[in-house]
Scaffold this active site. Structure first.
Site, PDB file in Angstrom:
ATOM      1  N   HIS A  81      25.075  39.454  38.809  1.00  0.00           N
ATOM      2  CA  HIS A  81      25.066  39.210  37.359  1.00  0.00           C
ATOM      3  C   HIS A  81      23.646  39.303  36.812  1.00  0.00           C
ATOM      4  CE1 HIS A  81      28.797  36.570  38.297  1.00  0.00           C
ATOM      5  NE2 HIS A  81      29.239  37.632  37.663  1.00  0.00           N
ATOM      6  N   LYS A  97      41.035  30.130  35.441  1.00  0.00           N
ATOM      7  CA  LYS A  97      40.411  30.326  36.759  1.00  0.00           C
ATOM      8  C   LYS A  97      40.108  29.013  37.481  1.00  0.00           C
ATOM      9  CE  LYS A  97      38.321  34.853  37.055  1.00  0.00           C
ATOM     10  NZ  LYS A  97      37.068  35.608  37.300  1.00  0.00           N
ATOM     11  N   ARG A 145      31.074  47.847  39.107  1.00  0.00           N
ATOM     12  CA  ARG A 145      30.564  47.855  40.473  1.00  0.00           C
ATOM     13  C   ARG A 145      31.066  49.047  41.278  1.00  0.00           C
ATOM     14  NH1 ARG A 145      32.580  42.011  41.624  1.00  0.00           N
ATOM     15  NH2 ARG A 145      34.166  42.880  40.251  1.00  0.00           N
ATOM     16  N   SER A 186      31.588  36.055  42.356  1.00  0.00           N
ATOM     17  CA  SER A 186      31.425  34.602  42.412  1.00  0.00           C
ATOM     18  C   SER A 186      32.372  33.995  43.448  1.00  0.00           C
ATOM     19  CB  SER A 186      31.694  33.995  41.036  1.00  0.00           C
ATOM     20  OG  SER A 186      30.786  34.529  40.104  1.00  0.00           O
TER      21      SER A 186
HETATM   22  N1  COA Z   1      27.803  41.174  40.037  1.00  0.00           N
HETATM   23  C1  COA Z   1      28.502  40.303  40.743  1.00  0.00           C
HETATM   24  N2  COA Z   1      29.751  39.948  40.422  1.00  0.00           N
HETATM   25  C2  COA Z   1      30.301  40.515  39.355  1.00  0.00           C
HETATM   26  C3  COA Z   1      29.650  41.460  38.576  1.00  0.00           C
HETATM   27  C4  COA Z   1      28.323  41.787  38.962  1.00  0.00           C
HETATM   28  N3  COA Z   1      27.603  42.672  38.291  1.00  0.00           N
HETATM   29  N4  COA Z   1      30.461  41.855  37.582  1.00  0.00           N
HETATM   30  C5  COA Z   1      31.599  41.182  37.751  1.00  0.00           C
HETATM   31  N5  COA Z   1      31.512  40.377  38.815  1.00  0.00           N
HETATM   32  C6  COA Z   1      32.523  39.495  39.380  1.00  0.00           C
HETATM   33  C7  COA Z   1      32.623  38.208  38.652  1.00  0.00           C
HETATM   34  O1  COA Z   1      31.767  37.248  39.245  1.00  0.00           O
HETATM   35  C8  COA Z   1      34.055  37.857  38.808  1.00  0.00           C
HETATM   36  O2  COA Z   1      34.212  37.265  40.051  1.00  0.00           O
HETATM   37  P1  COA Z   1      35.278  36.125  40.273  1.00  0.00           P
HETATM   38  O3  COA Z   1      36.615  36.684  39.895  1.00  0.00           O
HETATM   39  O4  COA Z   1      35.095  35.851  41.689  1.00  0.00           O
HETATM   40  O5  COA Z   1      34.854  35.007  39.353  1.00  0.00           O
HETATM   41  C9  COA Z   1      34.789  39.177  38.921  1.00  0.00           C
HETATM   42  O6  COA Z   1      33.798  40.114  39.241  1.00  0.00           O
HETATM   43  C10 COA Z   1      35.480  39.566  37.680  1.00  0.00           C
HETATM   44  O7  COA Z   1      34.503  39.621  36.677  1.00  0.00           O
HETATM   45  P2  COA Z   1      34.925  39.728  35.171  1.00  0.00           P
HETATM   46  O8  COA Z   1      35.941  40.781  34.977  1.00  0.00           O
HETATM   47  O9  COA Z   1      33.652  39.816  34.409  1.00  0.00           O
HETATM   48  O10 COA Z   1      35.699  38.398  34.925  1.00  0.00           O
HETATM   49  P3  COA Z   1      35.165  37.113  34.392  1.00  0.00           P
HETATM   50  O11 COA Z   1      36.180  36.090  34.679  1.00  0.00           O
HETATM   51  O12 COA Z   1      33.813  36.822  34.930  1.00  0.00           O
HETATM   52  O13 COA Z   1      35.052  37.357  32.801  1.00  0.00           O
HETATM   53  C11 COA Z   1      35.892  37.613  30.550  1.00  0.00           C
HETATM   54  C12 COA Z   1      36.125  37.871  32.038  1.00  0.00           C
HETATM   55  C13 COA Z   1      35.412  36.200  30.290  1.00  0.00           C
HETATM   56  C14 COA Z   1      34.824  38.583  30.041  1.00  0.00           C
HETATM   57  C15 COA Z   1      37.217  37.886  29.822  1.00  0.00           C
HETATM   58  O14 COA Z   1      38.224  37.144  30.467  1.00  0.00           O
HETATM   59  C16 COA Z   1      37.169  37.515  28.376  1.00  0.00           C
HETATM   60  O15 COA Z   1      36.674  38.268  27.550  1.00  0.00           O
HETATM   61  N6  COA Z   1      37.711  36.310  28.040  1.00  0.00           N
HETATM   62  C17 COA Z   1      37.733  35.798  26.680  1.00  0.00           C
HETATM   63  C18 COA Z   1      39.144  35.891  26.116  1.00  0.00           C
HETATM   64  C19 COA Z   1      39.379  37.259  25.551  1.00  0.00           C
HETATM   65  O16 COA Z   1      38.733  37.710  24.625  1.00  0.00           O
HETATM   66  N7  COA Z   1      40.411  37.930  26.097  1.00  0.00           N
HETATM   67  C20 COA Z   1      40.835  39.224  25.645  1.00  0.00           C
HETATM   68  C21 COA Z   1      39.984  40.291  26.240  1.00  0.00           C
HETATM   69  S1  COA Z   1      40.562  41.863  25.622  1.00  0.00           S
END
Ligand code: COA
Length: 158
Positions: free
Chosen positions: A18, A42, A91, A129
């Site tokens: 991140h 989550k 990724r 994560s």
């Molecule tokens: N390095 C390391 N890990 C990464 C990464 C990076 N560059 N990019 C993504 N990841 C990991 C994250 O840590 C996460 O791991 P986890 O599932 O073990 O926690 C996984 O990849 C998924 O990441 P991501 O898709 O970014 O999910 P998220 O839960 O971290 O975030 C939101 C998702 C919050 C952006 C999304 O749910 C959101 O926008 N929520 C708000 C509600 C909303 O508007 N919904 C409608 C969207 S259209």
């Protein structure tokens, strides 16, 4: 560019993957808001306040980056903060379908809200994560995967 972009995620906890994306975005854009999602679906290990603080502590060296907790729609949060675009890390090919879906939905929710994809450095390609929590739970060494503040926070969760 001197505009504001948002990098959203759950950050449970923030990893070096991140941080790599945040540092790249901070070089390209005027202001980067790291939006820490409440995301109750989550069942995070760290509270929203803890996750936001860990992002803040990990980004102290970046003067144009701030961390803000949020709940609700990301598109609404982007409007409130007058952000021009969302930043997402890609990724590998597994991420692409889902990310395009998210980008299109966010653009439909808020017309003109763009999503910019950045690839993380190759050593973080398989990091998440969940993997950090899993390695730590089994007494593995996560020093190379997370910023130092996160290491201490994980120890305090024991
Ligand atoms: N390095 C390391 N890990 C990464 C990464 C990076 N560059 N990019 C993504 N990841 C990991 C994250 O840590 C996460 O791991 P986890 O599932 O073990 O926690 C996984 O990849 C998924 O990441 P991501 O898709 O970014 O999910 P998220 O839960 O971290 O975030 C939101 C998702 C919050 C952006 C999304 O749910 C959101 O926008 N929520 C708000 C509600 C909303 O508007 N919904 C409608 C969207 S259209």
């Amino acid at each position: 560019m001197s505009y504001t972009v948002i990098y959203a995620g759950t950050f449970d906890p923030i990893t070096n993957g991140h941080l790599d994306i945040i540092e790249r975005a901070a070089k390209l854009f005027g202001n980067v808001i790291v939006a820490v999602a409440k995301n109750p679906s989550k069942q995070p290990l760290f509270s929203l306040e803890e996750r936001t603080l860990l992002v803040k502590q990990s980004c102290v060296h970046l003067s144009n980056v701030q961390a803000v907790g949020f709940s609700g729609l990301l598109a609404d949060f982007a409007v409130q903060h007058q952000a021009k675009a969302l930043i997402r890390g890609i990724r590998g090919s597994d991420d692409i379908e889902y990310e395009i879906q998210l980008a299109q939905l966010n653009e439909q929710l808020e017309e003109g809200l763009e999503t910019i994809f950045l690839p993380p450095a190759v050593q973080w390609r398989y990091l998440s994560s969940t993997m950090v929590r899993e390695i730590y739970r089994h007494q593995g060494d996560v020093t190379q995967f997370v910023p130092p503040f996160v290491l201490n926070a994980l120890k305090e969760k024991e």
